[in-house]
Design a protein around this motif. Sequence first.
Motif, PDB file in Angstrom:
ATOM      1  N   ALA A 278     -27.843  61.178  19.179  1.00 27.61           N
ATOM      2  CA  ALA A 278     -29.042  61.734  18.272  1.00 27.61           C
ATOM      3  C   ALA A 278     -30.357  61.219  18.686  1.00 27.61           C
ATOM      4  CB  ALA A 278     -28.757  61.534  16.984  1.00 27.61           C
ATOM      5  N   TYR A 279     -30.358  60.009  19.035  1.00 26.86           N
ATOM      6  CA  TYR A 279     -31.761  59.252  19.370  1.00 26.86           C
ATOM      7  C   TYR A 279     -31.925  59.881  20.940  1.00 26.86           C
ATOM      8  CZ  TYR A 279     -32.134  55.920  15.717  1.00 26.86           C
ATOM      9  OH  TYR A 279     -32.418  55.004  14.651  1.00 26.86           O
ATOM     10  N   ASP A 280     -31.120  59.990  21.745  1.00 27.04           N
ATOM     11  CA  ASP A 280     -31.243  60.566  23.045  1.00 27.04           C
ATOM     12  C   ASP A 280     -31.748  61.932  22.844  1.00 27.04           C
ATOM     13  OD1 ASP A 280     -30.552  58.046  24.484  1.00 27.04           O
ATOM     14  OD2 ASP A 280     -28.245  58.665  24.560  1.00 27.04           O
ATOM     15  N   GLY A 281     -31.026  62.729  22.061  1.00 28.57           N
ATOM     16  CA  GLY A 281     -31.658  64.113  22.001  1.00 28.57           C
ATOM     17  C   GLY A 281     -32.949  64.264  21.480  1.00 28.57           C
ATOM     18  N   PHE A 282     -33.495  63.344  20.664  1.00 23.98           N
ATOM     19  CA  PHE A 282     -34.823  63.152  20.008  1.00 23.98           C
ATOM     20  C   PHE A 282     -35.790  63.018  21.302  1.00 23.98           C
ATOM     21  CE2 PHE A 282     -38.627  60.746  18.681  1.00 23.98           C
ATOM     22  CZ  PHE A 282     -39.026  61.491  17.644  1.00 23.98           C
ATOM     23  N   ILE A 283     -35.482  62.131  22.236  1.00 25.12           N
ATOM     24  CA  ILE A 283     -36.197  61.694  23.467  1.00 25.12           C
ATOM     25  C   ILE A 283     -36.405  62.742  24.063  1.00 25.12           C
ATOM     26  CG2 ILE A 283     -36.336  60.153  25.491  1.00 25.12           C
ATOM     27  CD1 ILE A 283     -34.849  57.970  23.579  1.00 25.12           C
ATOM     28  N   ALA A 284     -35.239  63.617  24.673  1.00 23.32           N
ATOM     29  CA  ALA A 284     -35.196  64.454  25.298  1.00 23.32           C
ATOM     30  C   ALA A 284     -36.068  65.629  24.717  1.00 23.32           C
ATOM     31  CB  ALA A 284     -33.925  64.891  25.727  1.00 23.32           C
ATOM     32  N   ARG A 285     -35.920  66.121  23.706  1.00 21.16           N
ATOM     33  CA  ARG A 285     -36.743  67.090  22.876  1.00 21.16           C
ATOM     34  C   ARG A 285     -38.299  66.855  23.029  1.00 21.16           C
ATOM     35  NH1 ARG A 285     -36.288  68.855  16.603  1.00 21.16           N
ATOM     36  NH2 ARG A 285     -37.702  70.668  16.617  1.00 21.16           N
ATOM     37  N   TYR A 286     -38.762  65.538  23.007  1.00 18.19           N
ATOM     38  CA  TYR A 286     -39.949  65.384  22.915  1.00 18.19           C
ATOM     39  C   TYR A 286     -40.733  64.904  24.263  1.00 18.19           C
ATOM     40  CZ  TYR A 286     -39.757  66.760  17.985  1.00 18.19           C
ATOM     41  OH  TYR A 286     -39.600  67.378  17.084  1.00 18.19           O
ATOM     42  N   ALA A 287     -39.810  64.620  25.125  1.00 18.57           N
ATOM     43  CA  ALA A 287     -40.443  64.328  26.307  1.00 18.57           C
ATOM     44  C   ALA A 287     -41.641  64.770  27.046  1.00 18.57           C
ATOM     45  CB  ALA A 287     -39.370  63.927  27.453  1.00 18.57           C
ATOM     46  N   ASP A 288     -41.531  66.324  26.961  1.00 17.08           N
ATOM     47  CA  ASP A 288     -42.506  67.050  27.654  1.00 17.08           C
ATOM     48  C   ASP A 288     -43.662  66.969  26.703  1.00 17.08           C
ATOM     49  OD1 ASP A 288     -40.986  67.606  29.700  1.00 17.08           O
ATOM     50  OD2 ASP A 288     -40.196  69.662  28.846  1.00 17.08           O
ATOM     51  N   LEU A 289     -43.651  66.923  25.336  1.00 16.66           N
ATOM     52  CA  LEU A 289     -44.936  66.884  24.616  1.00 16.66           C
ATOM     53  C   LEU A 289     -45.696  65.553  24.990  1.00 16.66           C
ATOM     54  CD1 LEU A 289     -46.611  67.546  22.245  1.00 16.66           C
ATOM     55  CD2 LEU A 289     -44.946  66.663  20.612  1.00 16.66           C
ATOM     56  N   ARG A 290     -44.880  64.250  25.192  1.00 20.50           N
ATOM     57  CA  ARG A 290     -45.492  63.187  25.420  1.00 20.50           C
ATOM     58  C   ARG A 290     -45.988  63.326  26.606  1.00 20.50           C
ATOM     59  NH1 ARG A 290     -42.163  57.367  25.451  1.00 20.50           N
ATOM     60  NH2 ARG A 290     -40.842  58.850  26.916  1.00 20.50           N
TER      61      ARG A 290
ATOM     62  N   LEU B  92     -23.670  44.007  16.967  1.00 26.30           N
ATOM     63  CA  LEU B  92     -22.664  45.444  16.620  1.00 26.30           C
ATOM     64  C   LEU B  92     -23.016  46.347  17.230  1.00 26.30           C
ATOM     65  CD1 LEU B  92     -22.169  44.688  12.839  1.00 26.30           C
ATOM     66  CD2 LEU B  92     -20.786  43.765  14.637  1.00 26.30           C
ATOM     67  N   LEU B  93     -24.187  46.765  17.869  1.00 24.73           N
ATOM     68  CA  LEU B  93     -24.512  47.930  18.627  1.00 24.73           C
ATOM     69  C   LEU B  93     -24.037  48.067  20.026  1.00 24.73           C
ATOM     70  CD1 LEU B  93     -27.884  48.228  17.116  1.00 24.73           C
ATOM     71  CD2 LEU B  93     -26.170  49.353  16.441  1.00 24.73           C
ATOM     72  N   PRO B  94     -23.661  49.219  20.488  1.00 29.63           N
ATOM     73  CA  PRO B  94     -23.443  49.231  21.976  1.00 29.63           C
ATOM     74  C   PRO B  94     -24.847  49.156  22.875  1.00 29.63           C
ATOM     75  CG  PRO B  94     -23.348  51.413  20.888  1.00 29.63           C
ATOM     76  CD  PRO B  94     -23.687  50.417  19.800  1.00 29.63           C
ATOM     77  N   ALA B  95     -24.640  48.895  24.055  1.00 31.27           N
ATOM     78  CA  ALA B  95     -25.756  48.715  24.966  1.00 31.27           C
ATOM     79  C   ALA B  95     -25.812  49.614  25.855  1.00 31.27           C
ATOM     80  CB  ALA B  95     -25.756  47.021  25.322  1.00 31.27           C
ATOM     81  N   PRO B  96     -26.768  50.099  26.427  1.00 32.84           N
ATOM     82  CA  PRO B  96     -28.318  49.960  25.863  1.00 32.84           C
ATOM     83  C   PRO B  96     -28.457  50.933  24.415  1.00 32.84           C
ATOM     84  CG  PRO B  96     -28.449  51.453  27.521  1.00 32.84           C
ATOM     85  CD  PRO B  96     -26.948  51.230  27.675  1.00 32.84           C
ATOM     86  N   TRP B  97     -29.165  50.338  23.680  1.00 26.80           N
ATOM     87  CA  TRP B  97     -29.300  51.050  22.291  1.00 26.80           C
ATOM     88  C   TRP B  97     -30.565  51.824  22.230  1.00 26.80           C
ATOM     89  CZ3 TRP B  97     -26.191  53.080  18.992  1.00 26.80           C
ATOM     90  CH2 TRP B  97     -26.662  53.480  17.903  1.00 26.80           C
ATOM     91  N   PRO B  98     -30.730  53.250  22.049  1.00 32.89           N
ATOM     92  CA  PRO B  98     -31.914  53.963  22.291  1.00 32.89           C
ATOM     93  C   PRO B  98     -33.015  54.107  21.266  1.00 32.89           C
ATOM     94  CG  PRO B  98     -30.000  55.562  21.820  1.00 32.89           C
ATOM     95  CD  PRO B  98     -29.264  54.137  21.950  1.00 32.89           C
ATOM     96  N   ARG B  99     -32.701  53.294  20.157  1.00 34.58           N
ATOM     97  CA  ARG B  99     -33.668  53.339  18.772  1.00 34.58           C
ATOM     98  C   ARG B  99     -35.148  53.040  19.333  1.00 34.58           C
ATOM     99  NH1 ARG B  99     -31.844  50.529  14.183  1.00 34.58           N
ATOM    100  NH2 ARG B  99     -32.291  48.462  15.293  1.00 34.58           N
ATOM    101  N   GLN B 100     -35.305  52.059  19.962  1.00 31.47           N
ATOM    102  CA  GLN B 100     -36.367  51.574  20.325  1.00 31.47           C
ATOM    103  C   GLN B 100     -37.339  52.346  21.174  1.00 31.47           C
ATOM    104  OE1 GLN B 100     -37.912  48.928  18.958  1.00 31.47           O
ATOM    105  NE2 GLN B 100     -40.030  49.267  19.975  1.00 31.47           N
TER     106      GLN B 100
END
Length: 315
Positions: free
Chosen positions: A203-215, A253-261
């Motif tokens: 879901a985080y990766d999808g958020f990044i992909a969705r708004y990459a062009d806007l950034r 407890l999180l898998p690496a890399p974790w995309p939240r940041q």
Amino acid sequence: MSAHVPSEDVGAPRAQAGPNPQHLLATLLGEYLDSSEANLPSAAVVAMLREFGISESSARAALSRLTRRGLIAVRGSGRPPVYHLTSQAIARHRARMDHFLGFGARPPRWTGDWVTVSFSIPQSGQAPRHAVRKALGALGFARLYDSVWIRPGSDAGPATKALHEIMDGVDGGRWSVMHTRFDAEAGPHGPAAAYDLAGLASAYDGFIARYADLRAAVRDGQVDATRALVARTSVMDSWRRFPDIDPNLPEHLLPAPWPRQAARELMLEIHSALGTLAEARLVQVTTPYWPDAASWITHFRASETFVSAPARRDG
């Protein structure tokens, strides 16, 4: 096993797919209006929502529903009616914006403590079983095993209260609330197994992909005020679900890399860069119906280390 179901805000409209007018209006008022003293004409609300393709009838229906929920109120008895945010709504908006914009800024302070709930309900008790699961999910618990639910931290009070309310009087029902630690916290039989971390990362990766062009467009100066209001609202509306579905587990407890940041940095960059433009557009579209709009409309600001409430204007 999955992460907890996000709770609904008390008094807030239920989020739905697509441009739900109630949800959208609550978002706009929370982002751009921070005073209960402002007199908001209904025509200005219609103009706000028109930017998002919302019809006048739907805008007025959303206004009416938020009034019934106590988030806004009619001031005086004039016609056409004038509305204002309630003090309850102002406090709620500030707390929620702080929560949304501050989420992920710092790693959680970790003590290794978990609250664990175990319950047993007879087969005939489908209704109370459903109610317990719903209540625990709303409190941030995740199901580790069928009737064993966990959440990070040590505050057991809300869970105990909810279980009393639901289970007292249920024949044959039993439950316990415990403070626990895991011997192998990071192992395959530890608490991380209760959460769909792969799904959350996706879901985080999808958020990044969705708004990459806007950034990229923001960095190139290609977003004008007209586009800024809708774009900024979309980014916040997409980001605001993460604090409700991300259990904010400690890093080990999180898998690496974790995309939240990376997702948070993208959100902050767009949200900060477009704030002034979005505010200007909202002033522009509402001023014909609300001459004092520029004295009251503002926007929330955030940084990597702090969140600030909107600056009050001298009006």
